[in-house]
Design an enzyme around this catalytic site. Structure first.
Site, short mmCIF file in Angstrom:
data_model
loop_
_atom_site.label_atom_id
_atom_site.label_comp_id
_atom_site.label_asym_id
_atom_site.label_seq_id
_atom_site.Cartn_x
_atom_site.Cartn_y
_atom_site.Cartn_z
N HIS A 96 0.83 -1.21 0.00
CA HIS A 96 0.00 0.00 0.00
C HIS A 96 0.87 1.26 0.00
O HIS A 96 2.08 1.21 0.25
CB HIS A 96 -0.91 0.00 1.23
CG HIS A 96 -0.13 -0.05 2.51
ND1 HIS A 96 0.50 1.04 3.06
CD2 HIS A 96 0.12 -1.10 3.35
CE1 HIS A 96 1.12 0.69 4.17
NE2 HIS A 96 0.91 -0.60 4.37
N GLU B 227 -2.38 -7.27 7.53
CA GLU B 227 -1.05 -7.26 8.14
C GLU B 227 -1.07 -8.01 9.47
O GLU B 227 -2.14 -8.19 10.09
CB GLU B 227 -0.59 -5.82 8.35
CG GLU B 227 0.84 -5.65 8.87
CD GLU B 227 1.91 -6.23 7.98
OE1 GLU B 227 1.94 -7.48 7.85
OE2 GLU B 227 2.74 -5.46 7.43
#
Length: 208
Positions: free
Chosen positions: A10, A83
């Site tokens: 990202h 994550e």
């Protein structure tokens, strides 16, 4: 015949700028990260994509949505791409984690498969879920090209797995914001790494 997976990290968040561990905290992109997302989307606009997948965390979805918007695709959220959950470490700077939990930080670096942050997710479990997720996604798209937007640690563990590297080397694989990794999955089941941590689309941003 082969499946091609563009694997992205990202864009940059405010916590990234401050050197804080984001983990599973839902931190959005900062202004720089939004600009990076637009740039990587522009890079991908002429690639024929069958699907765009994303971690459920906002910073990944914002990046994925920038890419998908240029292909008339809807982002498909894959929960297992999130994550690692760093538990009580989330929001700490790495230097703070080292000071407060020196032995655990040593384990995170040197023996990751036995590392668990206080109230966090075991890294061994994390590795198993992200590798299973990318295998599952690839199996849905034989002979197609797709994007997967995830996170620094997610990508590092996937790359270690594909290259059959010892997971203790995970931190030696750099993953910059909106970097591009390219994986090939051959018809015979062999996975290959064709590109790692490419950020040439950010050259204009760097010059500014």
């Amino acid at each position: 015949m082969a499946t091609w997976i563009y694997l992205f990290r990202h864009g940059q968040t405010i916590w990234n700028e401050e050197g804080k561990l984001c983990g599973s905290s839902d931190v959005p992109l900062g202004d720089k990260g939004l600009a990076q997302a637009r740039m990587v989307a522009e890079r991908m606009k002429n690639v024929k994509l069958a699907a765009v997948y994303s971690s459920p965390l906002l910073r990944a979805r914002q990046t994925a949505e920038a890419i998908a918007s240029l292909h008339n695709l809807t982002v498909q959220v894959e929960p297992d791409l999130r994550e690692i959950d760093y538990g009580d470490w989330e929001g700490l700077k790495v230097a703070e984690a080292v000071e407060k939990f020196p032995e655990l930080e040593r384990m995170r670096r040197e023996d990751p498969m036995n590392f668990v942050a206080p109230n966090g997710e075991p890294m061994k479990n994390f590795a198993e879920r992200v590798i299973t997720a990318v295998q599952r996604i690839a199996a849905k798209h034989p002979d197609e090209t797709l994007c997967v937007v995830a996170h620094q640690t997610v990508n590092r563990f996937i790359l270690c797995w594909v290259m059959q590297m010892d997971f203790r080397l995970w931190r030696q694989l750099r993953q910059d914001p909106t970097c591009v990794n390219l994986l090939q999955v051959r018809e015979d089941g062999l996975w290959r790494v064709c590109l790692v941590n490419d950020t040439c689309h950010l050259d204009q941003l760097v010059r500014r």
